[in-house]
Design a protein around this motif. Structure first.
Motif, PDB file in Angstrom:
ATOM      1  N   ASP A  12       0.805  -1.213   0.000  1.00 24.07           N
ATOM      2  CA  ASP A  12       0.000   0.000   0.000  1.00 24.07           C
ATOM      3  C   ASP A  12       0.844   1.272   0.000  1.00 24.07           C
ATOM      4  O   ASP A  12       0.314   2.368   0.113  1.00 24.07           O
ATOM      5  CB  ASP A  12      -0.963   0.009   1.183  1.00 24.07           C
ATOM      6  CG  ASP A  12      -0.239  -0.008   2.521  1.00 24.07           C
ATOM      7  OD1 ASP A  12       0.941  -0.395   2.565  1.00 24.07           O
ATOM      8  OD2 ASP A  12      -0.865   0.368   3.525  1.00 24.07           O
ATOM      9  N   GLU A  13       2.172   1.155  -0.136  1.00 20.78           N
ATOM     10  CA  GLU A  13       3.052   2.313  -0.104  1.00 20.78           C
ATOM     11  C   GLU A  13       3.546   2.684  -1.496  1.00 20.78           C
ATOM     12  O   GLU A  13       3.818   1.825  -2.324  1.00 20.78           O
ATOM     13  CB  GLU A  13       4.264   2.042   0.786  1.00 20.78           C
ATOM     14  CG  GLU A  13       3.932   1.963   2.255  1.00 20.78           C
ATOM     15  CD  GLU A  13       5.167   1.694   3.097  1.00 20.78           C
ATOM     16  OE1 GLU A  13       6.174   1.208   2.565  1.00 20.78           O
ATOM     17  OE2 GLU A  13       5.103   1.967   4.298  1.00 20.78           O
ATOM     18  N   THR A  14       3.700   3.965  -1.709  1.00 19.32           N
ATOM     19  CA  THR A  14       4.302   4.464  -2.932  1.00 19.32           C
ATOM     20  C   THR A  14       5.769   4.066  -2.924  1.00 19.32           C
ATOM     21  O   THR A  14       6.449   4.216  -1.918  1.00 19.32           O
ATOM     22  CB  THR A  14       4.164   6.001  -2.968  1.00 19.32           C
ATOM     23  OG1 THR A  14       2.782   6.321  -2.895  1.00 19.32           O
ATOM     24  CG2 THR A  14       4.772   6.582  -4.211  1.00 19.32           C
ATOM     25  N   ASP A  15       6.267   3.551  -4.056  1.00 19.36           N
ATOM     26  CA  ASP A  15       7.667   3.135  -4.109  1.00 19.36           C
ATOM     27  C   ASP A  15       8.429   3.719  -5.298  1.00 19.36           C
ATOM     28  O   ASP A  15       9.605   3.433  -5.473  1.00 19.36           O
ATOM     29  CB  ASP A  15       7.786   1.608  -4.105  1.00 19.36           C
ATOM     30  CG  ASP A  15       7.170   0.933  -5.320  1.00 19.36           C
ATOM     31  OD1 ASP A  15       6.484   1.589  -6.124  1.00 19.36           O
ATOM     32  OD2 ASP A  15       7.368  -0.293  -5.470  1.00 19.36           O
ATOM     33  N   ALA A  16       7.771   4.550  -6.111  1.00 21.84           N
ATOM     34  CA  ALA A  16       8.434   5.059  -7.310  1.00 21.84           C
ATOM     35  C   ALA A  16       8.062   6.504  -7.602  1.00 21.84           C
ATOM     36  O   ALA A  16       6.944   6.938  -7.336  1.00 21.84           O
ATOM     37  CB  ALA A  16       8.067   4.199  -8.514  1.00 21.84           C
ATOM     38  N   VAL A  17       9.024   7.214  -8.169  1.00 20.56           N
ATOM     39  CA  VAL A  17       8.748   8.519  -8.738  1.00 20.56           C
ATOM     40  C   VAL A  17       8.621   8.271 -10.249  1.00 20.56           C
ATOM     41  O   VAL A  17       9.439   7.583 -10.850  1.00 20.56           O
ATOM     42  CB  VAL A  17       9.843   9.560  -8.402  1.00 20.56           C
ATOM     43  CG1 VAL A  17      11.231   9.124  -8.831  1.00 20.56           C
ATOM     44  CG2 VAL A  17       9.504  10.913  -8.991  1.00 20.56           C
ATOM     45  N   MET A  18       7.548   8.761 -10.826  1.00 17.92           N
ATOM     46  CA  MET A  18       7.294   8.580 -12.257  1.00 17.92           C
ATOM     47  C   MET A  18       7.418   9.937 -12.923  1.00 17.92           C
ATOM     48  O   MET A  18       6.857  10.924 -12.435  1.00 17.92           O
ATOM     49  CB  MET A  18       5.895   7.995 -12.475  1.00 17.92           C
ATOM     50  CG  MET A  18       5.565   7.723 -13.929  1.00 17.92           C
ATOM     51  SD  MET A  18       4.057   6.722 -14.150  1.00 17.92           S
ATOM     52  CE  MET A  18       2.798   7.839 -13.551  1.00 17.92           C
ATOM     53  N   VAL A  19       8.185   9.994 -14.021  1.00 12.28           N
ATOM     54  CA  VAL A  19       8.390  11.259 -14.722  1.00 12.28           C
ATOM     55  C   VAL A  19       7.994  11.119 -16.188  1.00 12.28           C
ATOM     56  O   VAL A  19       8.169  10.079 -16.806  1.00 12.28           O
ATOM     57  CB  VAL A  19       9.843  11.764 -14.580  1.00 12.28           C
ATOM     58  CG1 VAL A  19      10.164  12.075 -13.128  1.00 12.28           C
ATOM     59  CG2 VAL A  19      10.835  10.777 -15.148  1.00 12.28           C
ATOM     60  N   TYR A  20       7.463  12.206 -16.704  1.00  7.25           N
ATOM     61  CA  TYR A  20       6.931  12.310 -18.065  1.00  7.25           C
ATOM     62  C   TYR A  20       7.995  13.024 -18.890  1.00  7.25           C
ATOM     63  O   TYR A  20       8.154  14.235 -18.792  1.00  7.25           O
ATOM     64  CB  TYR A  20       5.639  13.101 -17.993  1.00  7.25           C
ATOM     65  CG  TYR A  20       4.759  13.101 -19.216  1.00  7.25           C
ATOM     66  CD1 TYR A  20       4.313  11.926 -19.789  1.00  7.25           C
ATOM     67  CD2 TYR A  20       4.332  14.309 -19.753  1.00  7.25           C
ATOM     68  CE1 TYR A  20       3.459  11.946 -20.882  1.00  7.25           C
ATOM     69  CE2 TYR A  20       3.470  14.342 -20.841  1.00  7.25           C
ATOM     70  CZ  TYR A  20       3.048  13.154 -21.403  1.00  7.25           C
ATOM     71  OH  TYR A  20       2.192  13.192 -22.481  1.00  7.25           O
ATOM     72  N   THR A  21       8.764  12.277 -19.684  1.00  6.37           N
ATOM     73  CA  THR A  21       9.973  12.811 -20.287  1.00  6.37           C
ATOM     74  C   THR A  21      10.029  12.675 -21.801  1.00  6.37           C
ATOM     75  O   THR A  21       9.474  11.741 -22.364  1.00  6.37           O
ATOM     76  CB  THR A  21      11.224  12.134 -19.676  1.00  6.37           C
ATOM     77  OG1 THR A  21      12.400  12.704 -20.236  1.00  6.37           O
ATOM     78  CG2 THR A  21      11.227  10.625 -19.925  1.00  6.37           C
ATOM     79  N   GLY A  22      10.726  13.589 -22.414  1.00  5.10           N
ATOM     80  CA  GLY A  22      10.998  13.531 -23.845  1.00  5.10           C
ATOM     81  C   GLY A  22      12.377  12.966 -24.133  1.00  5.10           C
ATOM     82  O   GLY A  22      12.791  12.840 -25.281  1.00  5.10           O
ATOM     83  N   GLU A  23      13.121  12.608 -23.075  1.00  7.10           N
ATOM     84  CA  GLU A  23      14.458  12.054 -23.250  1.00  7.10           C
ATOM     85  C   GLU A  23      14.377  10.630 -23.792  1.00  7.10           C
ATOM     86  O   GLU A  23      13.476   9.875 -23.462  1.00  7.10           O
ATOM     87  CB  GLU A  23      15.199  12.042 -21.913  1.00  7.10           C
ATOM     88  CG  GLU A  23      15.406  13.424 -21.331  1.00  7.10           C
ATOM     89  CD  GLU A  23      15.915  13.363 -19.911  1.00  7.10           C
ATOM     90  OE1 GLU A  23      17.001  13.886 -19.676  1.00  7.10           O
ATOM     91  OE2 GLU A  23      15.205  12.796 -19.052  1.00  7.10           O
ATOM     92  N   SER A  24      15.356  10.275 -24.614  1.00  5.98           N
ATOM     93  CA  SER A  24      15.371   8.928 -25.192  1.00  5.98           C
ATOM     94  C   SER A  24      15.951   7.929 -24.199  1.00  5.98           C
ATOM     95  O   SER A  24      16.691   8.294 -23.278  1.00  5.98           O
ATOM     96  CB  SER A  24      16.206   8.907 -26.471  1.00  5.98           C
ATOM     97  OG  SER A  24      17.590   9.007 -26.161  1.00  5.98           O
TER      98      SER A  24
END
Length: 145
Positions: A12-24
């Motif tokens: 039930d815990e958050t374990d990741a940071v998710m990023v919205y990227t244009g990098e390859s």
């Protein structure tokens, strides 16, 4: 198949940071970091994983990639404040990575940083094919406090 570190987060815990990227993917794995995100430094440091999601754009479409899909997960090895010129921004480092494909991973938030549970995305960090990052690119400048 190489194995990553065992997930110690409760379900039930958050374990990741998710990023919205244009990098390859090539850029990311050649340097082992993604950066200049407006994020909480301590919260980023407390996460185990970074999930990278493809931003919509001409380059994404030209390369045949699916926008808004998660394409890479990295094991976070650290996070630091970005340079003095970019106060309030964070660089997230990763030492291992695995290719993934999770369509529609991005929910449409205007903020390009989100905190998620890898399990909710269908990413099983214990079974993906982990690879070591071999850094071939220069590290970003870091702020000196």
């Amino acid at each position: 198949m190489a194995s990553g570190k065992k997930s110690t987060a409760r379900e039930d815990e958050t374990d990741a940071v998710m990023v919205y990227t244009g990098e390859s993917q090539e850029e990311l794995v050649s340097r082992g970091w993604t950066g200049n995100w407006v994020a909480g430094l301590e919260r980023a440091r407390s996460m185990q994983w970074v999930v990278l999601v493809r931003r919509d754009g001409l380059t994404t479409r030209r390369n045949g990639h699916v926008a808004r899909s998660a394409f890479l997960v990295g094991r976070i090895s650290g996070a630091s404040a970005a340079s003095a010129l970019e106060m309030g921004r964070v660089t997230v480092y990763f030492d291992r990575y695995a290719e993934v494909f999770v369509p529609d991973a991005w929910t449409g938030s205007r903020n390009p940083v989100a905190y998620v549970r890898t399990g909710d995305l269908g990413i099983d960090v214990d079974t993906v094919d982990w690879r070591d990052v071999t850094v071939t690119a220069k590290a970003p400048l870091q702020r000196v406090d």
